[in-house]
Design a protein around this motif. Sequence first.
Motif, short mmCIF file in Angstrom:
data_model
loop_
_atom_site.label_atom_id
_atom_site.label_comp_id
_atom_site.label_asym_id
_atom_site.label_seq_id
_atom_site.Cartn_x
_atom_site.Cartn_y
_atom_site.Cartn_z
N LEU A 159 0.88 -1.18 0.07
CA LEU A 159 0.07 0.01 -0.15
C LEU A 159 0.80 1.13 -0.04
N ARG A 160 1.94 1.21 0.80
CA ARG A 160 2.80 2.43 0.91
C ARG A 160 3.47 2.51 -0.60
N GLY A 199 -0.72 3.45 7.25
CA GLY A 199 -1.43 3.76 8.55
C GLY A 199 -2.56 2.73 8.36
N LEU A 200 -2.80 1.98 7.28
CA LEU A 200 -4.23 1.29 7.33
C LEU A 200 -3.91 -0.31 7.98
N GLN A 201 -5.02 -0.95 8.40
CA GLN A 201 -5.01 -2.17 9.05
C GLN A 201 -5.82 -2.96 8.45
N PRO A 202 -5.45 -3.40 7.41
CA PRO A 202 -6.32 -4.55 6.65
C PRO A 202 -6.44 -5.73 7.35
N ARG A 203 -7.63 -6.39 7.35
CA ARG A 203 -7.64 -7.85 7.83
C ARG A 203 -7.78 -8.85 6.68
N VAL A 257 -12.27 2.27 4.78
CA VAL A 257 -11.91 3.23 5.65
C VAL A 257 -12.63 4.73 5.15
N HIS A 258 -12.79 5.70 6.02
CA HIS A 258 -13.05 6.91 5.47
C HIS A 258 -12.21 7.63 4.56
N SER A 259 -12.82 8.10 3.46
CA SER A 259 -12.09 8.59 2.22
C SER A 259 -11.10 9.41 2.73
#
Length: 219
Positions: free
Chosen positions: A70-71, A78-82, A107-109
């Motif tokens: 993602l980076r 800073g996301l936390q995918p499951r 996530v929020h946009s």
Amino acid sequence: MNDARSRDSAKALTDYPRPSVAVDTAVLTLDPELGLVVLEVRRPKGPGWALPGTFLHEGEVLADAVDRSLRDKANVAGLQPRQLHVFDALGRDERGWVLSVAHIDVVHSARLDTRFPATTRLVPARSPGRLPYDHPDIVARAVEDLRGRYATTPDPDRLLGHTFTMRQLRAAHEAVAGHELQRDWFRRTMEPQLIATGTTVAAGRGRPAELFRRRISDT
């Protein structure tokens, strides 16, 4: 049967063929015009677009590979995918034996404001385009998972802010569901899980609309 087990127990790990392991992530959010959308990245070595993904490196755990993809490919951190599902169909990748551990994050946009403008895009999840491999199946499963979470719970993934009107909440749930929801049923289902804030906001030409917050803490 016992002979086969005995033969297997005598083998070392290096005696077994190993698939390559990839991670692919469906990042979903709401767009005010497009509704429910999914994040895609331009493919660096092929035509078109794909979900952000990468191969697992030696000594790396899946969560780190997801974060790296993602980076590096979308400039989103800073996301936390499951974990969502393992896609392991034979022949799913023309490059060889590759299984993908698919992930999901909702996530929020605003969490995607840093994304690369030229090499990423947000497209409707209902029509994600011609994606490679089984990425359309990943998107479809992610949407199915999301719809299950939103069926009877008010905005569990915090796509809206801390407070919202009932109309805003219903609009978010309709975007997730992909169709209109019966107004009275929706209010009866959601209102017991909400707390009225005692504050109202202007709502067009009609009377001011009451603001609610989730009964379950946002913290």
